[in-house]
Write an enzyme that holds these catalytic residues in place. Sequence first.
Site, PDB file in Angstrom:
ATOM      1  N   HIS A 146      21.503 -30.375 -48.599  1.00  0.00           N
ATOM      2  CA  HIS A 146      20.812 -29.455 -47.691  1.00  0.00           C
ATOM      3  C   HIS A 146      19.424 -29.161 -48.226  1.00  0.00           C
ATOM      4  CE1 HIS A 146      21.053 -25.233 -49.616  1.00  0.00           C
ATOM      5  NE2 HIS A 146      21.338 -26.102 -50.558  1.00  0.00           N
TER       6      HIS A 146
ATOM      7  N   CYS B 239      14.389 -25.415 -53.654  1.00  0.00           N
ATOM      8  CA  CYS B 239      15.453 -25.365 -52.639  1.00  0.00           C
ATOM      9  C   CYS B 239      14.947 -25.763 -51.259  1.00  0.00           C
ATOM     10  CB  CYS B 239      16.083 -23.974 -52.602  1.00  0.00           C
ATOM     11  SG  CYS B 239      16.989 -23.580 -54.102  1.00  0.00           S
TER      12      CYS B 239
ATOM     13  N   HIS C 126      30.410 -34.560 -47.777  1.00  0.00           N
ATOM     14  CA  HIS C 126      29.457 -35.668 -47.773  1.00  0.00           C
ATOM     15  C   HIS C 126      28.620 -35.722 -46.495  1.00  0.00           C
ATOM     16  CE1 HIS C 126      31.609 -36.863 -51.357  1.00  0.00           C
ATOM     17  NE2 HIS C 126      30.526 -37.576 -51.656  1.00  0.00           N
TER      18      HIS C 126
ATOM     19  N   GLU D  23      27.503 -22.278 -54.406  1.00  0.00           N
ATOM     20  CA  GLU D  23      26.842 -23.567 -54.599  1.00  0.00           C
ATOM     21  C   GLU D  23      26.551 -23.810 -56.076  1.00  0.00           C
ATOM     22  OE1 GLU D  23      22.173 -22.688 -53.818  1.00  0.00           O
ATOM     23  OE2 GLU D  23      23.386 -23.008 -52.036  1.00  0.00           O
TER      24      GLU D  23
END
Length: 129
Positions: A16, A25, A76, A118
């Site tokens: 992401h 990020c 995935h 995460e």
Amino acid sequence: MPKWKITTEFTFNAAHSIRDYDGPCGRLHGHTYTVRLEATSDRLHASEYCPHAAMVADFRTLKWAKRDVLKGGLDHCNLNEVLPEGYESTSEMIAQYIYDKTKKTLPEGIKLKVAVSESPNSWAEYEDD
């Protein structure tokens, strides 16, 4: 009044980027996400896989997100391409998305809480009263 609570935890891998984020990020990167779901109920239910009322919710149903993206899960995938409009790919919004999709599959009256990590030391939780 009786009350049952079940908890399950699983992981999935996904990529992401956080839109408009000023920092690393904001670039495409990946995580091994850990998801913890808690379901609480004052009665037991049947499930898609078990025809009699013997569980709060089926663990198999709760773990849908760990399936491969081609089989309806999140594993995935690029979350920016899979999450519906209105959901960003932050841990907070991933938790809300998993909550919203899971809640639709559960019998009425089950209280649900979803936590997503995460990284090993950072968690986001979502529940709706």
